[in-house]
Design a protein around this motif. Sequence first.
Motif, mmCIF file in Angstrom:
data_model
loop_
_atom_site.group_PDB
_atom_site.id
_atom_site.type_symbol
_atom_site.label_atom_id
_atom_site.label_comp_id
_atom_site.label_asym_id
_atom_site.label_seq_id
_atom_site.Cartn_x
_atom_site.Cartn_y
_atom_site.Cartn_z
ATOM 1 N N PRO A 147 27.041 -11.001 11.647
ATOM 2 C CA PRO A 147 26.376 -12.127 10.988
ATOM 3 C C PRO A 147 25.655 -11.753 9.702
ATOM 4 C CG PRO A 147 25.053 -11.364 12.825
ATOM 5 C CD PRO A 147 26.321 -10.568 12.867
ATOM 6 N N ALA A 148 25.287 -10.472 9.567
ATOM 7 C CA ALA A 148 24.537 -10.022 8.395
ATOM 8 C C ALA A 148 24.500 -8.500 8.406
ATOM 9 C CB ALA A 148 23.106 -10.569 8.418
ATOM 10 N N THR A 149 24.202 -7.930 7.253
ATOM 11 C CA THR A 149 23.989 -6.479 7.159
ATOM 12 C C THR A 149 22.758 -6.216 6.299
ATOM 13 O OG1 THR A 149 25.216 -6.026 5.107
ATOM 14 C CG2 THR A 149 26.499 -6.111 7.165
ATOM 15 N N CYS A 150 22.268 -4.992 6.387
ATOM 16 C CA CYS A 150 21.340 -4.491 5.373
ATOM 17 C C CYS A 150 22.168 -3.769 4.316
ATOM 18 C CB CYS A 150 20.332 -3.521 5.980
ATOM 19 S SG CYS A 150 19.000 -4.319 6.876
ATOM 20 N N ARG A 151 21.718 -3.850 3.083
ATOM 21 C CA ARG A 151 22.429 -3.183 1.991
ATOM 22 C C ARG A 151 21.436 -2.387 1.154
ATOM 23 N NH1 ARG A 151 24.818 -6.831 -2.691
ATOM 24 N NH2 ARG A 151 22.602 -6.816 -3.213
ATOM 25 N N ALA A 152 21.701 -1.094 1.058
ATOM 26 C CA ALA A 152 20.946 -0.231 0.145
ATOM 27 C C ALA A 152 21.843 0.067 -1.047
ATOM 28 C CB ALA A 152 20.544 1.064 0.840
ATOM 29 N N SER A 153 21.361 -0.258 -2.219
ATOM 30 C CA SER A 153 22.160 -0.026 -3.432
ATOM 31 C C SER A 153 21.329 0.798 -4.408
ATOM 32 C CB SER A 153 22.597 -1.345 -4.051
ATOM 33 O OG SER A 153 21.520 -2.241 -4.228
ATOM 34 N N PHE A 154 21.966 1.822 -4.946
ATOM 35 C CA PHE A 154 21.259 2.830 -5.732
ATOM 36 C C PHE A 154 21.611 2.718 -7.208
ATOM 37 C CE2 PHE A 154 22.321 4.248 -1.503
ATOM 38 C CZ PHE A 154 21.100 4.627 -0.991
ATOM 39 N N ALA A 155 20.701 3.177 -8.031
ATOM 40 C CA ALA A 155 20.920 3.259 -9.469
ATOM 41 C C ALA A 155 20.457 4.627 -9.946
ATOM 42 C CB ALA A 155 20.168 2.158 -10.213
ATOM 43 N N GLY B 173 0.785 -1.227 0.000
ATOM 44 C CA GLY B 173 0.000 0.000 0.000
ATOM 45 C C GLY B 173 0.818 1.278 0.000
ATOM 46 N N LYS B 174 2.109 1.150 -0.193
ATOM 47 C CA LYS B 174 2.982 2.324 -0.207
ATOM 48 C C LYS B 174 3.786 2.365 -1.498
ATOM 49 C CE LYS B 174 3.467 2.686 4.815
ATOM 50 N NZ LYS B 174 2.487 1.637 5.149
ATOM 51 N N PRO B 175 4.148 3.551 -1.982
ATOM 52 C CA PRO B 175 4.958 3.627 -3.201
ATOM 53 C C PRO B 175 6.289 2.900 -3.010
ATOM 54 C CG PRO B 175 4.081 5.779 -2.619
ATOM 55 C CD PRO B 175 3.799 4.878 -1.456
ATOM 56 N N LEU B 176 6.649 2.102 -3.988
ATOM 57 C CA LEU B 176 7.890 1.330 -3.919
ATOM 58 C C LEU B 176 9.113 2.239 -3.942
ATOM 59 C CD1 LEU B 176 9.538 -1.347 -4.121
ATOM 60 C CD2 LEU B 176 9.289 -1.143 -6.614
ATOM 61 N N VAL B 177 10.039 1.989 -3.012
ATOM 62 C CA VAL B 177 11.374 2.581 -3.050
ATOM 63 C C VAL B 177 12.340 1.421 -3.258
ATOM 64 C CG1 VAL B 177 13.133 3.879 -1.795
ATOM 65 C CG2 VAL B 177 10.712 4.479 -1.525
ATOM 66 N N TYR B 178 12.809 1.253 -4.474
ATOM 67 C CA TYR B 178 13.638 0.084 -4.816
ATOM 68 C C TYR B 178 15.114 0.431 -4.647
ATOM 69 C CZ TYR B 178 15.510 -3.952 -7.263
ATOM 70 O OH TYR B 178 16.206 -5.101 -7.588
ATOM 71 N N LEU B 179 15.722 -0.148 -3.618
ATOM 72 C CA LEU B 179 17.132 0.113 -3.315
ATOM 73 C C LEU B 179 17.900 -1.209 -3.269
ATOM 74 C CD1 LEU B 179 16.735 2.819 -0.502
ATOM 75 C CD2 LEU B 179 16.958 3.156 -2.972
ATOM 76 N N ASP B 180 17.714 -2.007 -4.309
ATOM 77 C CA ASP B 180 18.376 -3.315 -4.372
ATOM 78 C C ASP B 180 18.953 -3.576 -5.759
ATOM 79 O OD1 ASP B 180 19.294 -5.694 -3.321
ATOM 80 O OD2 ASP B 180 17.410 -6.767 -3.629
#
Length: 407
Positions: free
Chosen positions: A376-384, A23-30
């Motif tokens: 053990p893990a990270t979050c990753r935001a990747s931009f284009a 229900g929210k506008p997609l912010v694609y950071l992958d």
Amino acid sequence: MSTTHDWAAIRADFPLLTREVHGKPLVYLDSANTGQKPAKVIDTVDDFFRQHNANVSRAVHALGTEATEAYEASRTKLAGFLKAHRDELVLCSGTTFAINIVAYSWALPRLKAGDAILVSRMEHHANIVPWQLVAERTGAVIKVAEIREDGTLDLDALYAAMTPDVKLLALAHVSNVLGTVNPVKEICREARRRGITTVIDGSQAAPHRAVDVPSLGCDFYAITGHKMCGPTGTGALWARREHLAAMPPFLGGGEMIKEVRFAGTVFNDGPHRFEAGTPNIAGHIGLGAAVDYLSAIGMDAIEAREAELLAHANEELRKVDGLRILGEAPEKAAVISFLVAGAHAHDLATLLDLEGVAVRSGQHCAHPLLQFYGVPATCRASFAFYNTHDEIERFVAALRKVRHLLA
């Protein structure tokens, strides 16, 4: 396109970016995982199946000729994109397959006990595991070039590790986790001086910056099509002609042969000797369309746009309490791996998704790298280039909201 780019108009070329998630506008950071596809690529693949669908190099009828010409035109486009010659370019399913070609066709017949393969701490598993398999079968050993805390390669240690036993160096052009841009031209020059063959993983470089493969001085360069706005299951291996001529085929079957008799087979010339079986025809034709699209924008403009987005994201993320960024090399691609104190990366990513923000969480196919940082893990935001400053603001606002939920 003009030199003054209308980035909003360019973004509008990507149909998926208009959708909503939860229900929210997609912010694609992958985009380091997979790039989105412009309508031109989608339409090109659709047109192939609707109007030209046939196998390549198998028939003289009109459809077969059209399919073959379109497929080979994509090889020519991709070679031009890399400043290479088309007869040096093996089309395949992507970087993983490309590296395996080198592992089994170049390294396996040549390496022996006492030899060493040098890889860096920041490699993707696709540039580690094939070399481990080769080492197991040949008696060679794996040596590791370490990194510094800021995510840069320790070049002094790397060059010191280039001892006479090292026959091959496998290195990422750009780290998929840290965004570190390695000085591959300098490194390849030093390797060449020592007689070391170089394999460069260009999967995260080719979508985001101009790549002149011959000028890098490497022996092999691998790319993945789906990260550069093309379809999945596409990519290529660039190799020096002398290597392609000397390497035995990786797979046997159709297309990679000139003549088959029960007494023996005469193999095709490179690169076709490494392209056994029916390829991903529609996918590679779509990749050719992606190359056209990126080239029309200009890779220098894309790199500049993404550097601008990265700078904005770094500035805003540093305002978030408890946030830690891994990898702060002076030269970085638009990739940010981060942690928030007290929150697991998977929980962060799950709750961000509910806010419409798509980031990746996990070990990013780079276990040894995360072991170095002790996480053990990270979050990753990747931009284009199709991302916006407004999306960065929404991402950071969502991150603050999620952080409070997990506090």
